[in-house]
Design a protein around this motif. Structure first.
Motif, short mmCIF file in Angstrom:
data_model
loop_
_atom_site.label_atom_id
_atom_site.label_comp_id
_atom_site.label_asym_id
_atom_site.label_seq_id
_atom_site.Cartn_x
_atom_site.Cartn_y
_atom_site.Cartn_z
N UNK A 234 45.54 0.67 73.47
CA UNK A 234 44.17 1.11 72.40
C UNK A 234 44.46 1.49 70.96
N UNK A 235 43.78 1.22 70.47
CA UNK A 235 43.75 1.47 68.89
C UNK A 235 43.73 3.20 68.26
N UNK A 236 44.32 3.46 67.47
CA UNK A 236 44.76 4.50 67.68
C UNK A 236 45.39 5.55 69.16
N UNK A 237 45.43 4.97 69.70
CA UNK A 237 46.61 5.48 70.76
C UNK A 237 48.27 5.41 70.76
N UNK A 238 49.14 5.88 71.05
CA UNK A 238 50.48 5.46 70.91
C UNK A 238 50.38 3.80 71.12
N UNK A 239 50.66 3.18 70.65
CA UNK A 239 50.59 1.67 71.36
C UNK A 239 51.62 0.51 72.09
N UNK B 132 44.28 12.97 71.50
CA UNK B 132 45.74 12.35 71.45
C UNK B 132 46.80 13.21 70.31
N UNK B 133 46.36 14.62 69.53
CA UNK B 133 46.40 15.15 68.97
C UNK B 133 46.85 16.43 68.52
N UNK C 285 48.50 1.07 64.12
CA UNK C 285 47.60 1.56 64.86
C UNK C 285 48.88 2.71 65.49
N UNK C 286 49.41 3.15 64.79
CA UNK C 286 50.51 4.21 65.67
C UNK C 286 50.31 5.40 65.06
N UNK C 287 49.15 5.55 64.59
CA UNK C 287 49.13 6.76 63.82
C UNK C 287 47.91 7.38 65.39
N UNK C 288 48.21 8.58 65.87
CA UNK C 288 46.85 9.34 66.84
C UNK C 288 45.88 9.40 66.11
N UNK C 289 45.03 9.55 65.32
CA UNK C 289 44.29 10.60 64.72
C UNK C 289 42.69 10.87 65.68
N UNK C 290 42.49 11.95 65.82
CA UNK C 290 41.37 12.91 65.91
C UNK C 290 40.50 13.71 64.72
N UNK D 163 39.69 7.98 66.76
CA UNK D 163 40.59 7.45 66.53
C UNK D 163 40.11 6.33 65.21
N UNK D 164 41.50 6.23 64.05
CA UNK D 164 40.83 4.64 62.44
C UNK D 164 42.34 4.34 62.90
N UNK D 165 42.52 3.06 61.75
CA UNK D 165 42.98 2.45 61.82
C UNK D 165 43.82 2.51 60.36
N UNK E 189 53.01 13.85 59.79
CA UNK E 189 54.25 13.89 61.06
C UNK E 189 55.34 13.59 60.66
#
Lengths: 167, 253
Positions: free
Chosen positions: A59-64, A91-92, B86-91, B94-96, B126
């Motif tokens: 899912x976008x925002x999670x590790x793909x 997630x963080x 989309x490789x960086x998870x954000x709190x 989540x956004x791109x 990170x």
């Protein structure tokens, strides 16, 4: 003394297997979460089991996930030294992983044979589509890979709950 | 062959348009590998004799901010795009991160086929996200043609370049290992995340750090029989200084 990061231990001309670990997600931080990082002459990949299944983790925002992920068994869904989430459902931040043990060698060595088994584990690990809190879990996967090579001398720590899982 | 790599900082610095106009008119470089390009920069490139490669990022449904501009002497063969959005998870939500990715152009030059890649790694604090991106990049790049990739690696933490060089070895070699700092934090724009906020506060007091963020990496096929020389250009056109790589035939000693 700071622990050496796994990236700084990689040797591009060798086969290497690193057993990595970090504490489990809060409040189970007394338990350990292991995963395996392999280096096939410069081609580095990370293999480990997580509670999210591959399609859900993408899912976008999670590790793909990558094409190498199968069920709960993930390949390269995180960086080699990045641990799992510190808090559940967040997630963080994530724990920092550290090297518990490692083995290396050239062609035909135990390390080279371990690398082949771990690299193909997405097809061979029997519990890749099943995950339970006390096993099969990430410890079961690491134990499954390491128990095939007792000559490596790598053992999971006492708090790797699920390492003795039997179906 | 002369190649320039530059992070355009989304056209934030007033020095960028005159620099690009001058560079494009002088026809000095065969290839420009650009990051954080915006519409005005693309228009400048389109109005020059250079051809431009810029793609749509399907993952985030918007135009990619990576571009490759090349002279008519080069012939386009194909391209590929790898998004890191989309490789960086954000709190908490989540956004791109649209700017991050790698744009690969396969081009013919003087009868040979080359792969040139403009790439931009994550800018967060990170380093694990950048490591993951580099692992994906290594799998993404072709192995059987001469490859050069360059861009903004955002290396800021101690030892990051060494770790990246180990991850990319033995296939790729850093040509800019001994080059100095290219990113001057005093020229960073305001953005809603921690590194930029700290940089802006420091800039108010005239404080800044120089980071070795921009690099060229090549594979053995690219550097075989060639001498590679790199330098940082003195022009202040964004928070990054432009870097150039010049290849010349290796002379026997």
């Amino acid at each position: 003394m700071p622990r050496a990061s796994v990236e700084s231990l990689i040797k591009p001309d060798r086969y290497q297997v690193f057993l990595m670990a970090c504490p489990a997600t809060f409040p189970f931080t007394f338990a350990t979460h292991p995963w395996l990082v392999i280096n096939r002459k410069g081609i580095v990949s990370r293999h480990g089991v997580g509670y999210r299944q591959a399609p859900l983790a993408q899912r976008p925002g999670l590790h793909s996930c990558t094409a190498g992920c199968a069920g709960h068994l993930h390949k390269d869904s995180r960086a080699p030294s990045e641990g799992i989430e510190v808090f559940p459902f967040f997630v963080w931040p994530t724990w920092n992983g550290h090297v518990v043990a490692s083995i290396e060698g050239g062609e035909g060595s135990v390390a080279a044979r371990m690398v082949e088994v771990i690299a193909g584990s997405a097809q061979t690990y029997p519990y890749r589509h099943r995950y339970r809190f006390l096993g099969p879990n990430s410890n079961t996967y690491a134990a499954w890979a390491l128990n095939q090579f007792p000559e490596s001398g790598i053992r999971l720590p006492w708090n790797a709950f699920g390492k003795g899982y039997k179906a | 062959m002369r190649i320039l790599s530059l992070n355009c900082q989304k056209d934030y610095n007033l020095g960028l348009p005159p620099f690009l106009t001058k560079t494009l008119a002088a026809d000095t470089y065969d290839i420009l590998l650009l990051q954080e390009v915006t519409r005005p920069v693309l228009e400048l490139l389109a109005n020059s004799k250079y051809s431009v490669l810029n793609v749509f990022d399907e993952q985030v449904r918007q135009q990619s901010e990576l571009a490759i501009a090349y002279r008519p002497a080069l012939t386009f063969r194909s391209h590929q795009f790898l998004s890191f959005a989309t490789l960086r998870p954000e709190m908490p939500i989540p956004f791109n991160h649209a700017p991050f990715g790698a744009l690969l152009g396969i081009l013919d030059y003087a009868g040979d086929t080359y792969a040139f890649c403009s790439m931009h790694l994550d800018s967060g604090i990170r380093s694990s996200v950048r490591v993951l991106e580099l692992m994906r990049l290594k799998q993404f790049l072709p192995k059987d043609v001469p490859v050069l990739f360059a861009g903004d690696f955002n290396f800021g933490l101690p030892g990051e370049l060494s770790r990246a060089a180990r991850l990319l070895a033995p296939d790729f070699h850093c040509a800019t290992r001994r080059l100095g700092g290219t990113l001057d934090s005093r020229y960073s724009e305001y953005a809603n995340h921690l590194p930029n906020k700290i940089a802006r506060i420091g800039a108010v007091f005239g404080l800044g750090v120089k980071l070795r963020a921009d690099h060229f990496f090549t594979n053995a096929l690219f550097s075989r029989g060639k001498s590679l020389s790199c330098r940082i250009l003195p022009d202040r056109v964004s928070d990054h200084s432009p870097i150039e790589l010049v290849t010349s035939a290796q002379t026997a000693k």
